[in-house]
Design a protein around this motif. Structure first.
Motif, PDB file in Angstrom:
ATOM      1  N   ASN A  77       0.833  -1.192   0.000  1.00  0.00           N
ATOM      2  CA  ASN A  77       0.000   0.000   0.000  1.00  0.00           C
ATOM      3  C   ASN A  77       0.877   1.255   0.000  1.00  0.00           C
ATOM      4  OD1 ASN A  77      -2.626   1.232   0.212  1.00  0.00           O
ATOM      5  ND2 ASN A  77      -2.097   1.791   2.306  1.00  0.00           N
ATOM      6  N   ALA A  78       0.367   2.343  -0.563  1.00  0.00           N
ATOM      7  CA  ALA A  78       1.085   3.621  -0.488  1.00  0.00           C
ATOM      8  C   ALA A  78       1.299   3.990   0.975  1.00  0.00           C
ATOM      9  CB  ALA A  78       0.284   4.706  -1.196  1.00  0.00           C
ATOM     10  N   SER A  79       2.495   4.533   1.276  1.00  0.00           N
ATOM     11  CA  SER A  79       2.873   4.768   2.671  1.00  0.00           C
ATOM     12  C   SER A  79       2.929   6.260   2.979  1.00  0.00           C
ATOM     13  CB  SER A  79       4.237   4.123   2.960  1.00  0.00           C
ATOM     14  OG  SER A  79       4.200   2.739   2.705  1.00  0.00           O
ATOM     15  N   PHE A  80       1.906   6.751   3.662  1.00  0.00           N
ATOM     16  CA  PHE A  80       1.926   8.102   4.221  1.00  0.00           C
ATOM     17  C   PHE A  80       1.081   8.093   5.480  1.00  0.00           C
ATOM     18  CE2 PHE A  80      -1.581   7.991   1.193  1.00  0.00           C
ATOM     19  CZ  PHE A  80      -2.631   8.590   1.880  1.00  0.00           C
ATOM     20  N   TYR A  81       1.383   9.030   6.383  1.00  0.00           N
ATOM     21  CA  TYR A  81       0.720   9.062   7.683  1.00  0.00           C
ATOM     22  C   TYR A  81       0.612  10.506   8.144  1.00  0.00           C
ATOM     23  CZ  TYR A  81      -0.173   8.285  12.666  1.00  0.00           C
ATOM     24  OH  TYR A  81      -0.711   8.298  13.935  1.00  0.00           O
ATOM     25  N   THR A  85       2.453  15.440   7.321  1.00  0.00           N
ATOM     26  CA  THR A  85       2.281  14.193   6.579  1.00  0.00           C
ATOM     27  C   THR A  85       3.653  13.560   6.417  1.00  0.00           C
ATOM     28  OG1 THR A  85       0.425  15.136   5.338  1.00  0.00           O
ATOM     29  CG2 THR A  85       1.382  13.104   4.502  1.00  0.00           C
ATOM     30  N   VAL A  86       3.839  12.399   7.013  1.00  0.00           N
ATOM     31  CA  VAL A  86       5.075  11.629   6.837  1.00  0.00           C
ATOM     32  C   VAL A  86       4.906  10.816   5.561  1.00  0.00           C
ATOM     33  CG1 VAL A  86       6.717  10.059   7.911  1.00  0.00           C
ATOM     34  CG2 VAL A  86       5.185  11.431   9.344  1.00  0.00           C
ATOM     35  N   VAL A  87       5.829  10.978   4.625  1.00  0.00           N
ATOM     36  CA  VAL A  87       5.698  10.347   3.313  1.00  0.00           C
ATOM     37  C   VAL A  87       6.904   9.433   3.109  1.00  0.00           C
ATOM     38  CG1 VAL A  87       5.397  10.729   0.847  1.00  0.00           C
ATOM     39  CG2 VAL A  87       4.470  12.399   2.483  1.00  0.00           C
ATOM     40  N   CYS A  88       6.699   8.141   3.232  1.00  0.00           N
ATOM     41  CA  CYS A  88       7.821   7.203   3.187  1.00  0.00           C
ATOM     42  C   CYS A  88       8.485   7.201   1.818  1.00  0.00           C
ATOM     43  CB  CYS A  88       7.335   5.798   3.528  1.00  0.00           C
ATOM     44  SG  CYS A  88       8.665   4.588   3.659  1.00  0.00           S
ATOM     45  N   ASP A  89       9.813   7.210   1.835  1.00  0.00           N
ATOM     46  CA  ASP A  89      10.587   7.115   0.598  1.00  0.00           C
ATOM     47  C   ASP A  89      11.010   5.679   0.317  1.00  0.00           C
ATOM     48  OD1 ASP A  89      11.856   8.517  -1.632  1.00  0.00           O
ATOM     49  OD2 ASP A  89      13.757   7.975  -0.692  1.00  0.00           O
ATOM     50  N   GLY A  90      10.690   4.760   1.230  1.00  0.00           N
ATOM     51  CA  GLY A  90      11.013   3.365   1.011  1.00  0.00           C
ATOM     52  C   GLY A  90      11.905   2.793   2.093  1.00  0.00           C
ATOM     53  N   VAL A  91      12.247   1.523   1.911  1.00  0.00           N
ATOM     54  CA  VAL A  91      13.061   0.776   2.873  1.00  0.00           C
ATOM     55  C   VAL A  91      14.092  -0.032   2.096  1.00  0.00           C
ATOM     56  CG1 VAL A  91      13.045  -0.986   4.684  1.00  0.00           C
ATOM     57  CG2 VAL A  91      11.129   0.614   4.497  1.00  0.00           C
ATOM     58  N   ALA A  92      15.340   0.019   2.544  1.00  0.00           N
ATOM     59  CA  ALA A  92      16.414  -0.722   1.881  1.00  0.00           C
ATOM     60  C   ALA A  92      17.127  -1.608   2.885  1.00  0.00           C
ATOM     61  CB  ALA A  92      17.407   0.246   1.244  1.00  0.00           C
ATOM     62  N   THR A  93      17.349  -2.855   2.513  1.00  0.00           N
ATOM     63  CA  THR A  93      18.124  -3.786   3.339  1.00  0.00           C
ATOM     64  C   THR A  93      19.387  -4.176   2.581  1.00  0.00           C
ATOM     65  OG1 THR A  93      16.154  -4.651   4.438  1.00  0.00           O
ATOM     66  CG2 THR A  93      18.131  -6.015   4.520  1.00  0.00           C
ATOM     67  N   VAL A  94      20.533  -3.979   3.230  1.00  0.00           N
ATOM     68  CA  VAL A  94      21.827  -4.231   2.593  1.00  0.00           C
ATOM     69  C   VAL A  94      22.699  -5.052   3.541  1.00  0.00           C
ATOM     70  CG1 VAL A  94      21.741  -2.129   1.200  1.00  0.00           C
ATOM     71  CG2 VAL A  94      22.790  -2.064   3.470  1.00  0.00           C
ATOM     72  N   ASN A  95      23.797  -5.563   3.018  1.00  0.00           N
ATOM     73  CA  ASN A  95      24.736  -6.316   3.852  1.00  0.00           C
ATOM     74  C   ASN A  95      25.410  -5.391   4.865  1.00  0.00           C
ATOM     75  OD1 ASN A  95      24.270  -8.779   2.537  1.00  0.00           O
ATOM     76  ND2 ASN A  95      25.792  -8.314   0.971  1.00  0.00           N
ATOM     77  N   LEU A  96      25.592  -5.892   6.062  1.00  0.00           N
ATOM     78  CA  LEU A  96      26.282  -5.142   7.104  1.00  0.00           C
ATOM     79  C   LEU A  96      27.783  -5.176   6.838  1.00  0.00           C
ATOM     80  CD1 LEU A  96      26.211  -3.696   9.878  1.00  0.00           C
ATOM     81  CD2 LEU A  96      26.379  -5.963  10.935  1.00  0.00           C
ATOM     82  N   THR A  97      28.386  -4.007   6.677  1.00  0.00           N
ATOM     83  CA  THR A  97      29.816  -3.929   6.397  1.00  0.00           C
ATOM     84  C   THR A  97      30.627  -3.905   7.700  1.00  0.00           C
ATOM     85  OG1 THR A  97      29.726  -1.515   6.343  1.00  0.00           O
ATOM     86  CG2 THR A  97      29.422  -2.679   4.254  1.00  0.00           C
ATOM     87  N   ASP A  98      31.919  -4.220   7.584  1.00  0.00           N
ATOM     88  CA  ASP A  98      32.784  -4.251   8.764  1.00  0.00           C
ATOM     89  C   ASP A  98      32.915  -2.878   9.414  1.00  0.00           C
ATOM     90  OD1 ASP A  98      33.259  -6.958   8.462  1.00  0.00           O
ATOM     91  OD2 ASP A  98      35.092  -6.672   7.298  1.00  0.00           O
ATOM     92  N   ASN A 106       4.461   8.543  -3.504  1.00  0.00           N
ATOM     93  CA  ASN A 106       3.648   8.570  -2.285  1.00  0.00           C
ATOM     94  C   ASN A 106       3.060   9.954  -2.019  1.00  0.00           C
ATOM     95  OD1 ASN A 106       3.690   5.857  -1.582  1.00  0.00           O
ATOM     96  ND2 ASN A 106       5.620   6.039  -0.462  1.00  0.00           N
ATOM     97  N   LEU A 107       3.737  11.020  -2.483  1.00  0.00           N
ATOM     98  CA  LEU A 107       3.124  12.345  -2.422  1.00  0.00           C
ATOM     99  C   LEU A 107       1.830  12.364  -3.233  1.00  0.00           C
ATOM    100  CD1 LEU A 107       6.139  14.810  -2.874  1.00  0.00           C
ATOM    101  CD2 LEU A 107       4.681  14.625  -0.854  1.00  0.00           C
TER     102      LEU A 107
END
Length: 312
Positions: free
Chosen positions: A17-21, A31-44, A109-110
């Motif tokens: 669903n579109a993400s705003f609150y 209005t909080v407008v989510c730009d997304g979520v990114a999951t990446v490898n944890l670096t040293d 999302n805007l």
């Protein structure tokens, strides 16, 4: 036994669903407008002052995957009544394309939130990292907010647009990338910006708060209306921000002045606690509206998410 089409289960959805609150601060509406979520490898070298084992221990305690790190991005829009104000702009449409929609969602999302980019009066930038400035541009490097005044911190502009400082960053991949991207974005806008000073009202009911360390000219903001106010903390804790809430003595790799960043986050969190002020956090789990309090041993802090309201 065959299942008839009428009783068959619906196919699983392919999109979120579109993400705003939305919530109100006095007569201002955020209005909080989510730009997304990114999951990446944890670096040293993800966090100065902490090993991967230190970080993975906290991830495990919070029922999160180890060896991975998740970043959430939450720009905000403030409707003051007379003015429609955007604070930071996300990673931009190029990243939306490159990540197949995982990040760079802000513009879409805007639209879902019925906010017209052409109706935005002011865009206030907190600092010049890509997840805060890239969304100033739409497709084909056109201005994303064509009728808005773009406001930037004077100290941030002075540092990042200085060719001498840029030459000093040679050999540091993070700094080199930042300097190049900053010029790419602001050159596309013809460098048409208004510079603001910390501690000043930059829009009706929105006051800038000097919070350097993450970058030299980083600013947070207090949005106030009547007796109500909220601290838009931006990146005083960044990345997997809850790590640096719990351990303010740690630093994400992109903190330019690490001791100053530690001092700043303690100063702002102590202020929010003393004033019983809620916090809108750019890198907290969506929608990022939290309270902060000291840990019982006094070494760090913790966030308490605010209850989601289904109505205004």
């Amino acid at each position: 036994m065959k299942t008839s089409p009428a009783s068959a289960a619906a196919p699983p959805a392919a999109t979120q669903n579109a993400s705003f609150y939305r919530y109100n601060v006095g007569t201002h509406q955020i209005t909080v407008v989510c730009d997304g979520v990114a999951t990446v490898n944890l670096t040293d070298n993800y966090a100065a002052g902490a090993s991967k084992d230190d970080i993975n221990k906290i991830f495990a305690e919070n029922h999160l995957p180890t060896d991975k790190v998740t970043h959430t991005f939450n720009p905000v829009v403030v409707n003051t009544g007379p003015k429609l104000v955007v604070i930071d702009t996300g990673l931009g449409p190029d990243q939306f394309t490159q990540t197949k929609g995982k990040v760079g969602q802000f513009h879409n999302n805007l639209t879902a939130a019925s906010i017209d980019r052409a109706a935005v009066d002011t865009v206030i930038i907190s600092h010049f990292h890509g997840d805060h400035i890239n969304g100033l541009l739409a497709a084909e490097n056109k201005p994303a907010f064509p009728n808005a005044e773009i406001m930037v911190p004077a100290a941030e502009w002075k540092f990042w647009m200085d060719d001498g400082e840029m030459s000093k960053g040679t050999g540091n991949p993070i700094l080199e990338s930042n300097f190049k991207n900053i010029r790419r974005v602001f050159d596309a806008l013809g460098r048409k910006v208004a510079q603001y000073e910390s501690g000043k009202e930059v829009a009706p009911g929105i006051t800038s708060v000097a919070s350097p360390g993450h970058t030299p000219g980083h600013n947070s903001f207090i949005v106030a209306s009547g007796a109500e106010k909220v601290l838009v903390q931006v990146d005083i804790t960044a990345g997997a921000a809850f790590l640096f809430v719990k351990h303010p003595e740690w630093n994400i790799a992109s903190d330019v002045d690490k001791p100053l960043a530690q001092e700043t986050r303690r100063k702002l969190y102590d202020m929010a606690i003393a004033e019983k002020m809620p916090i809108q956090a750019f890198h907290a789990a969506f929608p990022g509206l939290v309270r902060v309090e000291k840990e019982k041993d006094g070494s760090g802090y913790r966030w308490i998410p605010s209850i989601w309201n289904a109505s205004l």
